[in-house]
Scaffold this active site. Structure first.
Site, PDB file in Angstrom:
ATOM      1  N   CYS A 174       0.594  -1.319   0.635  1.00  0.00           N
ATOM      2  CA  CYS A 174       0.192   0.426   0.015  1.00  0.00           C
ATOM      3  C   CYS A 174       0.883   1.195   0.172  1.00  0.00           C
ATOM      4  O   CYS A 174       0.703   2.162  -0.057  1.00  0.00           O
ATOM      5  CB  CYS A 174      -1.263  -0.395   0.695  1.00  0.00           C
ATOM      6  N   HIS A 192      -3.361   7.092   3.687  1.00  0.00           N
ATOM      7  CA  HIS A 192      -3.667   5.682   3.217  1.00  0.00           C
ATOM      8  C   HIS A 192      -5.307   5.019   3.569  1.00  0.00           C
ATOM      9  O   HIS A 192      -6.039   5.414   4.783  1.00  0.00           O
ATOM     10  CB  HIS A 192      -3.163   5.166   3.175  1.00  0.00           C
ATOM     11  N   ASN A 212     -10.293  -0.385   0.520  1.00  0.00           N
ATOM     12  CA  ASN A 212      -9.080   0.156   0.394  1.00  0.00           C
ATOM     13  C   ASN A 212      -8.160  -0.301  -1.093  1.00  0.00           C
ATOM     14  O   ASN A 212      -8.284  -2.093  -1.500  1.00  0.00           O
ATOM     15  CB  ASN A 212      -7.785  -0.650   1.413  1.00  0.00           C
TER      16      ASN A 212
HETATM   17  C1  COA Z   1     -10.237  -6.076   9.297  1.00  0.00           C
HETATM   18  C2  COA Z   1     -10.891  -5.514  11.438  1.00  0.00           C
HETATM   19  C3  COA Z   1     -11.837  -4.276  10.276  1.00  0.00           C
HETATM   20  C4  COA Z   1     -11.876  -6.271  11.560  1.00  0.00           C
HETATM   21  O1  COA Z   1     -11.716  -5.565  12.934  1.00  0.00           O
HETATM   22  P1  COA Z   1     -11.296  -6.007  13.969  1.00  0.00           P
HETATM   23  O2  COA Z   1     -12.723  -4.620  15.346  1.00  0.00           O
HETATM   24  O3  COA Z   1     -10.249  -6.324  14.199  1.00  0.00           O
HETATM   25  O4  COA Z   1     -12.103  -6.825  14.080  1.00  0.00           O
HETATM   26  P2  COA Z   1     -12.167  -8.717  15.032  1.00  0.00           P
HETATM   27  O5  COA Z   1     -10.329  -9.445  13.778  1.00  0.00           O
HETATM   28  O6  COA Z   1     -11.491  -8.780  16.450  1.00  0.00           O
HETATM   29  O7  COA Z   1     -13.013  -9.881  14.670  1.00  0.00           O
HETATM   30  C5  COA Z   1     -14.270  -9.070  16.100  1.00  0.00           C
HETATM   31  C6  COA Z   1     -15.167 -10.095  15.803  1.00  0.00           C
HETATM   32  O8  COA Z   1     -15.908 -10.054  13.870  1.00  0.00           O
HETATM   33  C7  COA Z   1     -15.757 -11.649  13.140  1.00  0.00           C
HETATM   34  N1  COA Z   1     -16.037 -11.015  11.445  1.00  0.00           N
HETATM   35  C8  COA Z   1     -14.697 -10.083  10.902  1.00  0.00           C
HETATM   36  N2  COA Z   1     -14.929  -9.948   9.816  1.00  0.00           N
HETATM   37  C9  COA Z   1     -16.532  -9.806   9.243  1.00  0.00           C
HETATM   38  C10 COA Z   1     -17.099  -9.615   8.571  1.00  0.00           C
HETATM   39  N3  COA Z   1     -17.167  -9.122   7.275  1.00  0.00           N
HETATM   40  N4  COA Z   1     -18.365  -9.650   8.525  1.00  0.00           N
HETATM   41  C11 COA Z   1     -19.117 -10.086  10.401  1.00  0.00           C
HETATM   42  N5  COA Z   1     -17.544 -10.233  10.596  1.00  0.00           N
HETATM   43  C12 COA Z   1     -17.129 -10.168  11.348  1.00  0.00           C
HETATM   44  C13 COA Z   1     -14.541 -12.138  13.841  1.00  0.00           C
HETATM   45  O9  COA Z   1     -14.937 -13.409  12.977  1.00  0.00           O
HETATM   46  C14 COA Z   1     -14.798 -11.886  15.045  1.00  0.00           C
HETATM   47  O10 COA Z   1     -15.803 -12.491  15.421  1.00  0.00           O
HETATM   48  P3  COA Z   1     -15.081 -13.886  16.574  1.00  0.00           P
HETATM   49  O11 COA Z   1     -15.798 -12.958  18.040  1.00  0.00           O
HETATM   50  O12 COA Z   1     -16.606 -14.518  17.248  1.00  0.00           O
HETATM   51  O13 COA Z   1     -14.605 -14.108  16.750  1.00  0.00           O
HETATM   52  C15 COA Z   1     -10.119  -4.717  11.561  1.00  0.00           C
HETATM   53  O14 COA Z   1      -8.445  -5.485  12.559  1.00  0.00           O
HETATM   54  C16 COA Z   1      -8.872  -3.396  10.811  1.00  0.00           C
HETATM   55  O15 COA Z   1      -9.547  -2.869  10.403  1.00  0.00           O
HETATM   56  N6  COA Z   1      -7.223  -4.134  10.183  1.00  0.00           N
HETATM   57  C17 COA Z   1      -7.096  -2.877   9.595  1.00  0.00           C
HETATM   58  C18 COA Z   1      -6.932  -3.468   8.293  1.00  0.00           C
HETATM   59  C19 COA Z   1      -6.092  -2.846   6.989  1.00  0.00           C
HETATM   60  O16 COA Z   1      -6.856  -2.196   7.710  1.00  0.00           O
HETATM   61  N7  COA Z   1      -5.151  -3.793   6.186  1.00  0.00           N
HETATM   62  C20 COA Z   1      -4.534  -3.059   5.211  1.00  0.00           C
HETATM   63  C21 COA Z   1      -3.615  -1.950   5.901  1.00  0.00           C
HETATM   64  S1  COA Z   1      -2.737  -1.568   4.906  1.00  0.00           S
END
Ligand code: COA
Length: 330
Positions: A114, A256, A286
């Protein structure tokens, strides 16, 4: 000696097909509400079969050249920042060169996930310095859908396809921006937190092997989130300090477009009021290396950037890589 370096034209292209959060919820267990609350994303653009990264770059390049009132024949270099190239070989920049109807240029792809576009600004700045009269097409472009595991709800809701492009030269033009400074960095010890390893030399494919999950983006979302906020903030602070500026001198922050919560956290840490932080993530998701040049072109088109403004870019990506750039619009 470092020459002055100007961004003279801004262009972008997103494929017409749109995948909404509701569309995603028809084939993976998720919901519009979950995606919007956790990421801010409402929809993303996805290529049609047969459409690839070089097609997106070619359209963005034409728009950028048009914006700069320059012709394909003026170009001396094509740099494409991407980690979803058309192929390992030939590089996407060569394909773009041919699609634009030119030849004889330095044409090269760059991979910093990215952060590719901001890394590309640093490379372009170097090329401008050592060349007699460089006119560089720099594009950040991704076909993320080609590396998305559509069965993994943790990642498939996040990404989209698009390209953005700028033309960079040592001479200014109408509505251009001077590239004042760039800072880039990395930490390879954190490389396993965000990967696409399948098909690389560390995980080569053999004939008749089914495509493994590693062919697609794999990510430890929470860890990525933490590092993204920390790195994007600190690299901005470094750049501002080096240039004798404070956050109050910045008219617009273009981060970003990874996740609304990351953008909000970076904006807060840098003490930037909401109205000074550009966001178009809701429309595109993204788009990795395309995210910053797409946002720049969008911000220009919406009138969010005006002559005289100082604009700060900041990015973060797999590797990990991160960076920041300072622009002064003339
Ligand atoms: C990916 C992201 C949105 C997940 O959000 P989060 O608050 O960390 O959520 P978690 O990963 O802890 O998951 C929480 C719950 O939601 C669930 N979940 C994950 N994706 C889901 C989706 N698309 N829809 C519904 N539920 C979802 C998980 O399975 C988890 O369930 P559980 O509690 O039963 O295990 C977040 O971690 C994030 O934005 N990370 C950075 C990602 C990014 O920007 N990457 C690129 C950088 S260049």
């Amino acid at each position: 000696m470092t020459k002055q370096c100007y961004l003279r034209g801004f262009g972008s292209f997103a494929p017409p097909k749109v995948l909404t959060n509701d569309d995603l919820a028809t084939f993976v267990e998720t919901s519009d509400e979950w995606i919007k609350t956790r990421t801010g994303i409402e929809q993303r653009h996805i290529v049609d079969p047969g459409q690839c990264t070089s097609d997106l770059v070619t359209e963005a390049a034409k728009a950028a050249l048009n914006d700069a009132s320059l012709a394909v024949a003026d170009l001396t270099h094509i740099l494409v920042a991407t980690f979803t190239p058309d192929a390992y070989c030939p590089n996407t920049a060569c394909v773009v060169e041919d699609k634009l109807g030119t030849k004889g240029l330095m044409a090269m792809d760059m991979s910093a996930a990215c952060s590719g576009f901001v890394y590309g600004l640093q490379v372009a700045r170097g090329l401008v310095s050592i060349s007699d009269n460089a006119t560089i097409l720099l594009s950040g472009a991704e076909t993320m859908s080609s590396r998305t595991n559509w069965k993994d709800r943790n990642t498939c809701v996040l990404f989209g396809d698009a390209a953005g492009a700028v033309v960079i030269s040592p001479t200014p033009g109408p509505n251009c921006a001077e590239l004042i400074d760039v800072e880039v960095s990395s930490d390879g010890a954190l490389r396993d937190l965000l990967t696409v390893t399948g098909g690389g030399s560390s995980m080569p494919y053999t004939l008749d092997q089914p495509v493994p999950a590693e062919h697609f983006v794999m990510m430890q979302g929470r860890e990525v989130f933490k590092h993204a906020v920390r790195s994007m903030t600190s690299v901005c602070e470094t750049l501002l300090e080096r240039n004798g500026l404070t956050n109050a001198d910045i008219d617009l922050l273009i981060p970003h477009q990874a996740n609304m919560r990351i953008i909000d956290a970076v904006g807060k840490k840098l003490d930037m009021p909401e109205g000074k932080v550009f966001v178009n993530l809701q429309k595109y998701g993204n788009t990795s290396a395309a995210s910053i040049p797409l946002a720049l072109a969008d911000a220009r088109a919406q009138g969010a950037i005006k002559p005289g403004m100082t604009v700060l870019l900041t990015t973060f990506g797999g590797g990990f890589t991160w960076g920041s750039a300072l622009l002064k619009f003339l």
